[in-house]
Design a protein around this motif. Structure first.
Motif, PDB file in Angstrom:
ATOM      1  N   PHE A  82       0.865  -1.214  -0.019  1.00 18.08           N
ATOM      2  CA  PHE A  82      -0.106  -0.168  -0.102  1.00 18.08           C
ATOM      3  C   PHE A  82       0.859   1.266  -0.134  1.00 18.08           C
ATOM      4  CE2 PHE A  82      -2.177  -3.293   2.136  1.00 18.08           C
ATOM      5  CZ  PHE A  82      -3.328  -3.668   1.376  1.00 18.08           C
ATOM      6  N   ALA A  83       1.798   1.034   0.465  1.00 18.28           N
ATOM      7  CA  ALA A  83       2.892   2.350   0.558  1.00 18.28           C
ATOM      8  C   ALA A  83       3.458   2.619  -0.917  1.00 18.28           C
ATOM      9  CB  ALA A  83       4.487   2.165   1.483  1.00 18.28           C
ATOM     10  N   TRP A  84       3.494   1.530  -1.467  1.00 20.45           N
ATOM     11  CA  TRP A  84       4.089   1.927  -3.121  1.00 20.45           C
ATOM     12  C   TRP A  84       2.866   2.445  -4.013  1.00 20.45           C
ATOM     13  CZ3 TRP A  84       8.696   2.281  -4.290  1.00 20.45           C
ATOM     14  CH2 TRP A  84       9.371   1.376  -3.945  1.00 20.45           C
ATOM     15  N   GLU A  85       1.695   2.150  -3.453  1.00 19.52           N
ATOM     16  CA  GLU A  85       0.606   2.887  -4.143  1.00 19.52           C
ATOM     17  C   GLU A  85       0.654   4.417  -3.938  1.00 19.52           C
ATOM     18  OE1 GLU A  85      -3.423   1.227  -3.446  1.00 19.52           O
ATOM     19  OE2 GLU A  85      -2.659  -0.774  -4.055  1.00 19.52           O
ATOM     20  N   GLY A  86       0.802   4.597  -2.429  1.00 19.39           N
ATOM     21  CA  GLY A  86       0.935   6.016  -2.060  1.00 19.39           C
ATOM     22  C   GLY A  86       2.100   6.741  -2.621  1.00 19.39           C
ATOM     23  N   PRO A 116       2.869  -1.559 -11.329  1.00 23.90           N
ATOM     24  CA  PRO A 116       1.366  -2.085 -11.039  1.00 23.90           C
ATOM     25  C   PRO A 116       0.944  -1.096  -9.906  1.00 23.90           C
ATOM     26  CG  PRO A 116       2.235  -4.138 -11.620  1.00 23.90           C
ATOM     27  CD  PRO A 116       3.379  -3.043 -11.434  1.00 23.90           C
ATOM     28  N   LEU A 117       1.581  -1.112  -8.940  1.00 25.46           N
ATOM     29  CA  LEU A 117       1.111  -0.540  -7.728  1.00 25.46           C
ATOM     30  C   LEU A 117       1.288   1.043  -7.869  1.00 25.46           C
ATOM     31  CD1 LEU A 117       2.691  -2.893  -4.915  1.00 25.46           C
ATOM     32  CD2 LEU A 117       0.250  -2.869  -5.896  1.00 25.46           C
ATOM     33  N   LEU A 118       2.336   1.378  -8.256  1.00 24.86           N
ATOM     34  CA  LEU A 118       2.800   2.860  -8.548  1.00 24.86           C
ATOM     35  C   LEU A 118       1.410   3.415  -9.466  1.00 24.86           C
ATOM     36  CD1 LEU A 118       6.527   2.736  -9.175  1.00 24.86           C
ATOM     37  CD2 LEU A 118       5.278   3.549  -7.266  1.00 24.86           C
TER      38      LEU A 118
END
Length: 273
Positions: free
Chosen positions: A75-79, A102-104
């Motif tokens: 979830f940090a990578w999405e942030g 994908p998360l970024l």
């Protein structure tokens, strides 16, 4: 030399995002009670941590994310992706941490939605636009689920990815409560329900917050569509694992290559056996 990301820790030009950075508890407001509430809370807190990690520059950014608990890093990578796109630096983040693209890109979709960009028309031109669209859908569903479910009609070419993201948001706003998620999904046209359930399945595996009883209830209600999302989550986790898993072969190798919405590729491949 790796380009440094500008240090802009106090303003992202997105008012709601700035408010969440100033008061992280505000980001928890959309989360509903249920069996997964503890884990969804961790996910959102980790997302906010990722926003802050980005400001350290590429090398330190990676070290800061990796210093977080393993269950927080996804979830940090999405942030990180949201912060990068908000500052016009998503390409720098992708170059620094390509494994987590994908998360970024999901985070980049958040930035689009928070800025009011048309859902379904991402600014980021990355080949994996499906992850960006998923992020747009998740943000829309988390912040305005009535609009996401009852007022929003995705264009067919992007509907699968956007509804997958909206489905993920339903898991968060209902705390993983299967009956509440099912009621919400039954309110939308039947043509959208499969992708919504797949998004729920994806979220349930990534957050890993349900006990056996709650997970069995969710699987019974979501059926094969939910299981597609679980399969997709497993492929995603294998791709970003450290050390990396053995790469998939055959049709499975194309699920995350950006050529088509992942759920569509996965459904077709599993149907063929």
């Amino acid at each position: 030399m790796t380009p440094m990301i500008p240090m802009i820790p106090t303003s992202t030009t997105i008012p709601l995002l700035d408010a969440m950075l100033a008061d992280p508890a505000r980001a928890q407001a959309p989360l509903g009670d249920g069996p997964a509430r503890a884990r969804t809370g961790v996910a959102v807190a980790s997302f906010i941590d990722g926003l802050r990690c980005f400001d350290a520059g590429p090398t330190a950014m990676i070290a800061r994310v990796e210093a977080l608990a393993p269950e927080a890093q996804l979830f940090a990578w999405e942030g990180v992706g949201l912060a990068a796109e908000a500052r016009g630096q998503i390409d720098v983040a992708l170059a620094a941490a390509p494994t987590f693209a994908p998360l970024l890109l999901v985070g980049a979709g958040w930035a689009d939605a928070l800025r009011g960009r048309k859902i379904g028309a991402p600014r980021c031109a990355h080949v994996d636009r499906w992850s960006v669209l998923d992020g747009q859908g998740f943000c829309l569903g988390l912040l305005d689920r009535r609009a996401a479910l009852l007022e929003f009609a995705p264009e067919p070419t992007v509907a699968l990815a956007i509804d997958q993201g909206i489905g993920r948001s339903l898991y968060f706003v209902h705390g993983g409560t299967a009956s509440a998620i099912e009621r919400a999904i039954m309110d939308v046209p039947a043509s959208r329900r499969g992708a919504l359930w797949s998004g729920v399945g994806l979220a349930s595996v990534i957050t890993n917050g349900l006990n056996d009883t709650a997970r069995a209830d969710l699987r019974e209600r979501g059926g094969a569509d939910l299981q597609l999302g679980e399969h997709l989550a497993a492929l995603l986790l294998a791709r970003i694992s450290t050390p990396p898993h053995e790469p998939p072969t055959g049709w499975a190798a194309t699920v995350l290559d950006g050529s088509e919405p992942p759920i569509a590729v996965l459904r077709r491949g599993l149907d063929r056996g």
